[in-house]
Scaffold this active site. Structure first.
Site, PDB file in Angstrom:
ATOM      1  N   THR A  65      14.361   6.139 -11.345  1.00 31.83           N
ATOM      2  CA  THR A  65      13.187   5.858 -12.171  1.00 31.83           C
ATOM      3  C   THR A  65      13.638   5.452 -13.570  1.00 31.83           C
ATOM      4  O   THR A  65      12.919   4.743 -14.279  1.00 31.83           O
ATOM      5  CB  THR A  65      12.261   7.086 -12.255  1.00 31.83           C
ATOM      6  OG1 THR A  65      13.065   8.256 -12.445  1.00 31.83           O
ATOM      7  CG2 THR A  65      11.444   7.242 -10.999  1.00 31.83           C
ATOM      8  N   LYS A 103      21.636   9.354 -16.941  1.00 33.45           N
ATOM      9  CA  LYS A 103      21.084   9.966 -15.723  1.00 33.45           C
ATOM     10  C   LYS A 103      21.910  11.205 -15.450  1.00 33.45           C
ATOM     11  O   LYS A 103      22.907  11.443 -16.133  1.00 33.45           O
ATOM     12  CB  LYS A 103      21.156   8.997 -14.544  1.00 33.45           C
ATOM     13  CG  LYS A 103      22.532   8.337 -14.380  1.00 33.45           C
ATOM     14  CD  LYS A 103      22.555   7.351 -13.229  1.00 33.45           C
ATOM     15  CE  LYS A 103      21.982   5.991 -13.525  1.00 33.45           C
ATOM     16  NZ  LYS A 103      20.706   5.722 -12.880  1.00 33.45           N
ATOM     17  N   ARG A 104      21.531  12.009 -14.458  1.00 31.04           N
ATOM     18  CA  ARG A 104      22.363  13.151 -14.113  1.00 31.04           C
ATOM     19  C   ARG A 104      23.748  12.691 -13.694  1.00 31.04           C
ATOM     20  O   ARG A 104      23.911  11.600 -13.152  1.00 31.04           O
ATOM     21  CB  ARG A 104      21.719  13.955 -12.982  1.00 31.04           C
ATOM     22  CG  ARG A 104      20.583  14.816 -13.453  1.00 31.04           C
ATOM     23  CD  ARG A 104      21.042  15.845 -14.473  1.00 31.04           C
ATOM     24  NE  ARG A 104      21.843  16.871 -13.875  1.00 31.04           N
ATOM     25  CZ  ARG A 104      21.415  18.104 -13.584  1.00 31.04           C
ATOM     26  NH1 ARG A 104      20.191  18.471 -13.885  1.00 31.04           N
ATOM     27  NH2 ARG A 104      22.221  18.986 -13.016  1.00 31.04           N
ATOM     28  N   HIS A 118      12.826  12.872  -0.996  1.00 30.76           N
ATOM     29  CA  HIS A 118      13.418  12.256  -2.189  1.00 30.76           C
ATOM     30  C   HIS A 118      14.909  11.997  -2.080  1.00 30.76           C
ATOM     31  O   HIS A 118      15.547  11.652  -3.081  1.00 30.76           O
ATOM     32  CB  HIS A 118      13.189  13.140  -3.410  1.00 30.76           C
ATOM     33  CG  HIS A 118      11.773  13.200  -3.868  1.00 30.76           C
ATOM     34  ND1 HIS A 118      11.248  12.334  -4.812  1.00 30.76           N
ATOM     35  CD2 HIS A 118      10.760  13.999  -3.507  1.00 30.76           C
ATOM     36  CE1 HIS A 118       9.983  12.626  -5.014  1.00 30.76           C
ATOM     37  NE2 HIS A 118       9.653  13.644  -4.225  1.00 30.76           N
ATOM     38  N   LYS A 151      12.398   2.506 -16.494  1.00 31.82           N
ATOM     39  CA  LYS A 151      12.189   2.731 -17.930  1.00 31.82           C
ATOM     40  C   LYS A 151      12.968   1.693 -18.743  1.00 31.82           C
ATOM     41  O   LYS A 151      12.483   1.191 -19.760  1.00 31.82           O
ATOM     42  CB  LYS A 151      12.593   4.160 -18.311  1.00 31.82           C
ATOM     43  CG  LYS A 151      11.722   5.216 -17.624  1.00 31.82           C
ATOM     44  CD  LYS A 151      12.315   6.625 -17.660  1.00 31.82           C
ATOM     45  CE  LYS A 151      11.601   7.519 -16.635  1.00 31.82           C
ATOM     46  NZ  LYS A 151      12.300   8.804 -16.387  1.00 31.82           N
ATOM     47  N   LYS A 175      26.237   8.485  -8.206  1.00 32.02           N
ATOM     48  CA  LYS A 175      25.694   7.591  -9.245  1.00 32.02           C
ATOM     49  C   LYS A 175      26.799   6.785  -9.939  1.00 32.02           C
ATOM     50  O   LYS A 175      26.532   5.856 -10.680  1.00 32.02           O
ATOM     51  CB  LYS A 175      24.909   8.402 -10.272  1.00 32.02           C
ATOM     52  CG  LYS A 175      23.650   9.062  -9.688  1.00 32.02           C
ATOM     53  CD  LYS A 175      22.915   9.897 -10.734  1.00 32.02           C
ATOM     54  CE  LYS A 175      21.785  10.716 -10.171  1.00 32.02           C
ATOM     55  NZ  LYS A 175      20.541   9.959  -9.917  1.00 32.02           N
TER      56      LYS A 175
HETATM   57  C1  NBG Z   1      15.645  12.122  -6.613  1.00 28.03           C
HETATM   58  C2  NBG Z   1      16.392  10.848  -6.244  1.00 28.03           C
HETATM   59  C3  NBG Z   1      16.027   9.705  -7.171  1.00 28.03           C
HETATM   60  C4  NBG Z   1      14.519   9.552  -7.225  1.00 28.03           C
HETATM   61  C5  NBG Z   1      13.883  10.883  -7.604  1.00 28.03           C
HETATM   62  C6  NBG Z   1      12.373  10.801  -7.627  1.00 28.03           C
HETATM   63  C7  NBG Z   1      16.127  14.387  -5.770  1.00 28.03           C
HETATM   64  C8  NBG Z   1      16.256  15.247  -4.564  1.00 28.03           C
HETATM   65  N1  NBG Z   1      15.879  13.091  -5.552  1.00 28.03           N
HETATM   66  O1  NBG Z   1      16.593   8.507  -6.703  1.00 28.03           O
HETATM   67  O2  NBG Z   1      17.773  11.072  -6.276  1.00 28.03           O
HETATM   68  O3  NBG Z   1      14.163   8.568  -8.163  1.00 28.03           O
HETATM   69  O4  NBG Z   1      14.253  11.878  -6.676  1.00 28.03           O
HETATM   70  O5  NBG Z   1      11.875  10.346  -6.422  1.00 28.03           O
HETATM   71  O6  NBG Z   1      16.257  14.860  -6.865  1.00 28.03           O
END
Ligand code: NBG
Length: 818
Positions: A656, A548-549, A360, A660, A554
């Site tokens: 994601t 987002k976080r 991920h 949305k 980001k």
């Molecule tokens: C996160 C990514 C996102 C991705 C999500 C779900 C982790 C390690 N990765 O870009 O930063 O959408 O995983 O796949 O949290």
């Protein structure tokens, strides 16, 4: 679609009974949280029959089963979602209304299971929804943290973390299953001893200490198909025998201490997103839930098929959600060898053919590496097995690439005093996938290139998706009803049908309706903001949203620097034409991530200044929404005009949130990163606002080390003036407050300035913003663009993603129950 015969009278009777039984109150006297529980328990009752029928069907049909192993499940509230998936939402709403209860108010009473940080945990939750809806035999396996992700409060502009005590009141949608508890062992030492009867060395594991893993099951209700899958979350308790022994010796206090020590394992979710914490307790958490899950799976297999494990991979597949569960590789080896007496050469193919791994992130700081001394002390037997996996693997590398010692050093699972968990996951599984096309491509060509060269067939892409049932049907009921009016309700389970909306782009009436719905959703968000922030926002301004976080990659900082730029422009030309623009932020920062927290403070300080400056005349507003989470997210996505997806290209694996927003009709302003690339592919580049360096350009600049933000600052008066505002008292009397942000861009606290290329992309971003505002002014043109985004979002359902996992990796058949 109503699959459940809904008996209104019985339902209402159950609610009243529950109130009496649990709280000894009548409806009239019940407090809101009591009403919630009584209703939720009545709903849970209506799930139970389907849940049991599903289990029976699994037992009879014995389908291949997928286990989704994940440290995080960001489920969000369950009541509304369960009602929707049972297809009794409207019926229940009416029934409640008749007894004076408002379903929406009740829904807000539910504590939100926030057992995840961000995208990774929410993806797991969407996947479970899609698995149950697809009718697959599936389990989620994770941890029942007593405290989920912290609640965020903003005090004087600073983030303050408050504990998320989601279990404070009873949680209605879980079932404790003490009969399935498992013993988990830590520490101690290993030893071999000659065994005469076996005629070989027997392996012994001694002096360990144990805790008990106790499962709690949550129902995962499929949409309209009567399937109910299970999310099994493990909680830690002390082993009773231990306590007894201590009691015998009169060591009451020690026994209680022991119990508390056990409980700490599942006490709290580590609040890090895309960052490894490296804490011993975290490693314990990982082994704890993996061992409990694998013991259960093997036991279940043996119960059905006996001790011949050759068919195990035909019947069971385990998906590892990132590297956090990757010790499953070694733990399954351990169980097969130490508990079922298998030889290495027989056990390895079983393990290797039933495990699959999803990567991920390519962020270095997120890749898990554990120090050998910590690992081997806490998990001596597992460590031993990993050593042997590594030894054999390196022989294999030698076969593929004879004499290439550099390659071996690069690929070794254990190297430089560390265990590299990603490599363990890759070596131990038959499938490795990334989460968006660009991300998977980068894994193969760069990050995991050595492995790709050795095993090209192992690698694939599975672009992420989100569940339309929560983020459209539940979160945006107005738009959902409008879509159904035009194309029917097939989109609830077949999101590709959204393309049926395409002809409406030429229909003026439809466009007007579509925009009226967006406006109503903006009013709903404006009310939320008024209530929670005390700020008035204009629903006719552009709602430009980044939620987002908080993470440097980001680039929330790029967004707020651009706001500072606009503010300067307005102050310079107070009478110039300026389209009203509301910048909305929502983001939690990891508790220890100082610069991220300072960026939150900066956003707050800019908001304070801009929102209260009479020269701005209310045309520019900045809002920071406290405690961004799944539930308020649903309201935010529905109301957004513009979706900010502005990560440094190559760094966001997928994203994601971007999906949305798209589903809810918000065009993207963003970089060619993660799934943005595919969003643009679907909707057309003319219906998005794309800017900035490409992934290749970013990676090249990094390789060459040629990026020089200082030169940009020196030569570019616009950028210089914006950055100087960080340290000249414009946004804080304490001119030193934002100095670390200033330095991160120019001096670089770790010797590297502006590592996320904010200054490099600034003008391109400002220009994309101007394009977006121009487009927005053309109301009809904007309506078309927004509707096109919704109509072209069909690919981004997690139903599609799950189908790709099912066909390409898991090889499952759906189950039906009649
Ligand atoms: C996160 C990514 C996102 C991705 C999500 C779900 C982790 C390690 N990765 O870009 O930063 O959408 O995983 O796949 O949290």
């Amino acid at each position: 679609m109503t699959d459940l015969k809904f008996d209104k009278a019985a339902f209402v009777e159950d609610i009243k009974d529950n109130l009496r039984r649990f709280y000894r109150v009548d409806l009239e006297d019940a407090r809101p949280e009591q009403k919630f529980f009584a209703v939720a328990a009545a709903v849970e009752d209506r799930i139970i029959d389907n849940w049991m029928d599903t289990q029976k069907a699994f037992e009879e049909q014995r389908p291949k089963t997928v286990y989704y192993l994940s440290m995080e499940f960001l489920m969000g509230r369950a009541l509304g979602n369960n009602l929707l998936n049972l297809c009794i939402y409207d019926e229940v709403k009416d029934a409640l209304e008749e007894i004076g209860l408002d379903l929406n108010v009740l829904e807000d009473q539910e504590a939100e299971p926030a057992l995840g940080n961000g995208g990774l945990g929410r993806l797991a939750a969407c996947f479970l929804d899609s698995l149950a809806t697809g009718g697959y035999a599936a389990y989620g396996a994770g941890i029942r943290y007593h405290y989920g992700l912290f609640k965020q409060k903003i005090k004087d502009g600073f983030q303050v973390e408050a504990p998320d005590n989601w279990l404070k009141n009873m949680y209605p949608f879980e079932l404790k299953r003490p009969e399935y508890a498992k013993e988990i062992r830590f520490g101690g030492n290993t030893r071999t001893e000659w065994d005469d009867t076996l005629g070989k060395n027997k392996f012994l594991y001694e002096n360990y200490s144990s805790v008990l893993a106790v499962p709690y099951d949550m129902p995962i209700v499929g949409y309209g198909n009567r399937i109910v899958d299970t999310l099994r979350l493990w909680d830690a308790e002390a082993i009773n025998d231990f306590e007894l022994e201590a009691f015998d010796k009169g060591e009451y206090a020690r026994a209680v201490e022991q119990a508390n020590l056990a409980r700490t394992i599942t006490e709290v979710l580590y609040p890090n997103d895309n960052h490894m914490s490296g804490k011993e307790l975290r490693l314990k958490q990982q082994y704890f839930f993996i061992s409990a899950t694998l013991q259960t799976i093997v036991e279940q297999y043996v119960h059905r098929y006996g001790e011949d494990f050759s068919r195990f991979p035909e019947k069971v597949v385990l998906q590892m959600n990132d590297t956090h569960p990757s010790m499953a590789v070694a733990e399954l080896m351990r169980i097969l060898m130490d508990e079922y007496g298998m030889e290495w050469d027989d056990a390895w193919p079983v393990v290797h053919s039933s495990l699959a791994y999803t990567n991920h992130t390519i962020m270095q700081e997120a890749l898990e590496k554990w120090p050998i001394d910590l690992f081997s002390r806490l998990l001596p037997r597992v460590y031993q097995i990993i050593q042997e996996i590594d030894r054999r693997f390196l022989l294999d590398v030698e076969k593929h690439f004879p004499g290439d010692y550099a390659r071996k050093e690069r690929m070794a699972i254990i190297a430089h005093g560390q265990v590299r968990m990603a490599y363990l996951a890759i070596v131990g599984s038959f499938s490795v996938n990334g989460v968006a096309a660009l991300h998977s491509e980068l894994l193969q060509s760069r990050v995991l290139r050595d492995f790709y060269e050795m095993w090209p067939n192992k690698f694939s892409n599975k672009t992420n998706g989100v569940t339309q049932r929560r983020f459209l049907l539940h979160g945006n009921p107005l738009l959902a009803a409008w879509i159904t009016k035009h194309i029917g309700d097939g989109w609830h389970t077949d999101f590709s049908q959204m393309s049926g909306l395409l002809p409406l782009v030429e229909d003026e009436q439809a466009l007007r309706e579509f925009m009226a719905i967006k406006r109503a959703n903006k009013v709903r968000l404006a009310e939320y903001i008024k209530e929670h922030n005390g700020i008035e926002v204009d629903p006719d301004s552009i709602f430009d949203v980044q939620v987002k976080r908080l993470h440097e990659y980001k680039r929330q900082l790029l967004n707020i620097l651009h706001v500072i730029y606009l503010y300067d422009e307005i102050r310079r030309n107070p009478d110039a034409d300026f389209y009203p623009h509301t910048f909305i932020f929502g983001a939690k920062a990891s508790a220890g991530y100082q610069i991220a927290k300072l960026i939150i403070k900066l956003i707050g300080s800019v908001a304070e200044k801009v929102n209260n400056d009479p020269a701005v005349k209310g045309k520019l507003k900045v809002v920071f929404i406290e405690d961004y989470r799944v539930s308020n997210g649903e309201i935010i996505f529905a109301a957004a005009d513009l979706s900010e997806q502005i990560s440094t290209a190559s760094r966001e694996a997928s994203g994601t949130g971007n999906m949305k927003f798209m589903i809810n009709g918000a065009p993207t302003i963003g970089t060619m990163d993660g799934a943005n690339v595919e969003i643009v592919e679907e909707v057309g580049i003319e219906n998005a606002f794309i800017f900035g360096l490409s992934a290749d350009e970013v990676l090249r600049l990094e390789r060459e080390g040629s990026y020089n933000p200082r030169a940009i600052y020196d030569n570019d008066p616009v950028i210089r003036s914006i950055l100087d505002h960080l340290v000249d008292g414009t946004f804080s009397e304490d001119t030193g407050l934002f100095r670390p942000i200033f330095d991160s861009l120019l001096a670089g606290s770790y010797g590297k300035a502006d590592p996320y290329f904010i200054l490099a992309d600034f003008h391109a971003y400002a220009e994309a913003q101007r394009r977006a505002v121009e487009a927005y002014k053309d109301r009809e043109g904007w309506a078309k663009m927004a509707l096109l985004n919704t109509a072209c979002s069909g690919k981004f359902s997690s139903d599609r993603t799950i189908k790709e996992y099912v066909d390409g990796i898991w090889n499952l058949d759906p189950v039906t129950i009649d």
